[in-house]
Design a protein around this motif. Structure first.
Motif, PDB file in Angstrom:
ATOM      1  N   ILE A  86       0.891  -1.180  -0.056  1.00 20.56           N
ATOM      2  CA  ILE A  86      -0.053  -0.024  -0.040  1.00 20.56           C
ATOM      3  C   ILE A  86       0.761   1.070   0.144  1.00 20.56           C
ATOM      4  O   ILE A  86       2.205   1.105   0.247  1.00 20.56           O
ATOM      5  CB  ILE A  86      -0.947  -0.026   1.070  1.00 20.56           C
ATOM      6  CG1 ILE A  86      -0.198   0.304   2.593  1.00 20.56           C
ATOM      7  CG2 ILE A  86      -2.002  -1.151   1.221  1.00 20.56           C
ATOM      8  CD1 ILE A  86      -1.214   0.384   3.828  1.00 20.56           C
ATOM      9  N   ASP A  87       0.507   2.432  -0.090  1.00 23.22           N
ATOM     10  CA  ASP A  87       1.072   3.650  -0.474  1.00 23.22           C
ATOM     11  C   ASP A  87       2.380   3.575   0.822  1.00 23.22           C
ATOM     12  O   ASP A  87       1.968   3.935   1.913  1.00 23.22           O
ATOM     13  CB  ASP A  87       0.329   4.760  -0.259  1.00 23.22           C
ATOM     14  CG  ASP A  87      -0.378   4.927  -1.600  1.00 23.22           C
ATOM     15  OD1 ASP A  87      -0.146   4.372  -2.530  1.00 23.22           O
ATOM     16  OD2 ASP A  87      -1.513   5.659  -1.489  1.00 23.22           O
ATOM     17  N   GLY A  88       3.355   3.590   0.243  1.00 23.79           N
ATOM     18  CA  GLY A  88       4.611   3.746   1.114  1.00 23.79           C
ATOM     19  C   GLY A  88       4.850   2.478   2.320  1.00 23.79           C
ATOM     20  O   GLY A  88       5.814   2.733   3.126  1.00 23.79           O
ATOM     21  N   ARG A  89       4.103   1.586   2.163  1.00 21.76           N
ATOM     22  CA  ARG A  89       4.340   0.540   3.309  1.00 21.76           C
ATOM     23  C   ARG A  89       4.391  -0.765   2.547  1.00 21.76           C
ATOM     24  O   ARG A  89       3.879  -1.110   1.888  1.00 21.76           O
ATOM     25  CB  ARG A  89       3.130   0.504   4.221  1.00 21.76           C
ATOM     26  CG  ARG A  89       2.932   1.791   5.047  1.00 21.76           C
ATOM     27  CD  ARG A  89       1.826   1.520   5.812  1.00 21.76           C
ATOM     28  NE  ARG A  89       1.576   2.532   6.909  1.00 21.76           N
ATOM     29  CZ  ARG A  89       1.334   3.882   6.335  1.00 21.76           C
ATOM     30  NH1 ARG A  89       0.616   4.119   5.201  1.00 21.76           N
ATOM     31  NH2 ARG A  89       0.940   4.959   7.447  1.00 21.76           N
ATOM     32  N   TRP A  90       5.587  -1.516   3.195  1.00 17.69           N
ATOM     33  CA  TRP A  90       5.654  -3.053   2.972  1.00 17.69           C
ATOM     34  C   TRP A  90       4.777  -3.685   4.132  1.00 17.69           C
ATOM     35  O   TRP A  90       4.356  -2.977   4.956  1.00 17.69           O
ATOM     36  CB  TRP A  90       7.167  -3.343   3.176  1.00 17.69           C
ATOM     37  CG  TRP A  90       8.000  -3.395   1.923  1.00 17.69           C
ATOM     38  CD1 TRP A  90       7.804  -2.534   0.775  1.00 17.69           C
ATOM     39  CD2 TRP A  90       9.358  -4.048   1.818  1.00 17.69           C
ATOM     40  NE1 TRP A  90       8.585  -2.812   0.047  1.00 17.69           N
ATOM     41  CE2 TRP A  90       9.678  -3.752   0.428  1.00 17.69           C
ATOM     42  CE3 TRP A  90      10.053  -4.888   2.174  1.00 17.69           C
ATOM     43  CZ2 TRP A  90      10.815  -4.343  -0.381  1.00 17.69           C
ATOM     44  CZ3 TRP A  90      10.856  -5.511   1.930  1.00 17.69           C
ATOM     45  CH2 TRP A  90      11.428  -5.104   0.516  1.00 17.69           C
ATOM     46  N   THR A  91       4.652  -4.851   4.114  1.00 16.36           N
ATOM     47  CA  THR A  91       3.719  -5.654   5.086  1.00 16.36           C
ATOM     48  C   THR A  91       4.321  -5.508   6.298  1.00 16.36           C
ATOM     49  O   THR A  91       3.573  -5.440   7.270  1.00 16.36           O
ATOM     50  CB  THR A  91       3.597  -7.043   4.557  1.00 16.36           C
ATOM     51  OG1 THR A  91       4.861  -7.724   4.297  1.00 16.36           O
ATOM     52  CG2 THR A  91       2.775  -7.262   3.242  1.00 16.36           C
ATOM     53  N   TYR A  92       5.751  -5.510   6.526  1.00 16.62           N
ATOM     54  CA  TYR A  92       6.244  -5.437   8.012  1.00 16.62           C
ATOM     55  C   TYR A  92       5.806  -4.183   8.607  1.00 16.62           C
ATOM     56  O   TYR A  92       5.481  -4.334  10.028  1.00 16.62           O
ATOM     57  CB  TYR A  92       7.755  -5.668   7.966  1.00 16.62           C
ATOM     58  CG  TYR A  92       8.162  -4.395   7.630  1.00 16.62           C
ATOM     59  CD1 TYR A  92       8.890  -3.502   8.784  1.00 16.62           C
ATOM     60  CD2 TYR A  92       8.739  -4.202   6.210  1.00 16.62           C
ATOM     61  CE1 TYR A  92       9.362  -2.365   8.309  1.00 16.62           C
ATOM     62  CE2 TYR A  92       9.468  -3.064   6.026  1.00 16.62           C
ATOM     63  CZ  TYR A  92       9.774  -2.032   7.018  1.00 16.62           C
ATOM     64  OH  TYR A  92      10.632  -0.857   6.575  1.00 16.62           O
ATOM     65  N   GLN A  93       5.358  -3.134   7.983  1.00 15.81           N
ATOM     66  CA  GLN A  93       5.043  -2.012   8.390  1.00 15.81           C
ATOM     67  C   GLN A  93       3.631  -2.040   8.785  1.00 15.81           C
ATOM     68  O   GLN A  93       3.179  -1.431   9.840  1.00 15.81           O
ATOM     69  CB  GLN A  93       5.341  -0.670   7.212  1.00 15.81           C
ATOM     70  CG  GLN A  93       6.746  -0.457   7.437  1.00 15.81           C
ATOM     71  CD  GLN A  93       7.017   0.386   6.067  1.00 15.81           C
ATOM     72  OE1 GLN A  93       6.948  -0.055   5.068  1.00 15.81           O
ATOM     73  NE2 GLN A  93       7.680   1.499   6.240  1.00 15.81           N
TER      74      GLN A  93
END
Length: 148
Positions: A86-93
């Motif tokens: 999603i905008d600006g994020r990987w799944t860990y975030q």
């Protein structure tokens, strides 16, 4: 722990000043927390599966390049590998934000309400249900594990 303490005796785990409606309400709150725990597990699954898929793309790119499909390999490399989910994020975030926000608050509220209304005792509703549903004296229906 002594098997005759309220933590092991079934229905009498419920503090004497807590009525059935209170035990049922706290039980529903805990059920909701258990559902959030399951959702959290699914979020971690999404995190791990997405990471695995991203890693598998490296092999797809290698194989496509070996087969001479450089355009397809380039498209995968530039559009998918390492892409934000999603905008600006990987799944860990996503996992970290969920854990530190909604999940942490949910656990804190459930614990505080249970402490305030039931003295912190867990699974009061289930303990009462066990007591109602078990067949006293029948093998496998004991109120508590045997003393060891």
């Amino acid at each position: 722990m002594d098997h005759h303490t309220p933590a092991h005796r079934g229905a009498d785990r419920c503090p004497p000043d807590a009525d059935d409606a209170t035990a049922a309400g706290v039980g529903k709150l805990t059920e909701a927390l258990e559902t959030v725990e399951r959702a959290r597990g699914h979020l971690y699954s999404m995190h791990q599966l997405t990471g695995h898929a991203d890693g598998v793309l490296d092999e797809a790119v290698r194989l496509l390049r070996e087969a001479g499909h450089h355009g397809a390999a380039d498209e995968i490399t530039h559009r998918l590998i390492g892409r934000n989910v999603i905008d600006g994020r990987w799944t860990y975030q996503l996992v970290e934000e969920y854990d530190d926000g909604y999940y942490a608050d949910f656990r804190q509220v459930e614990r505080a309400v249970r402490q305030r209304l039931l003295g912190g005792v867990r699974h009061v509703h289930e303990a009462a249900m066990k007591e109602r549903r078990r067949s006293g004296g029948a093998p496998g229906h004991e109120a508590a594990p045997p003393d060891r």
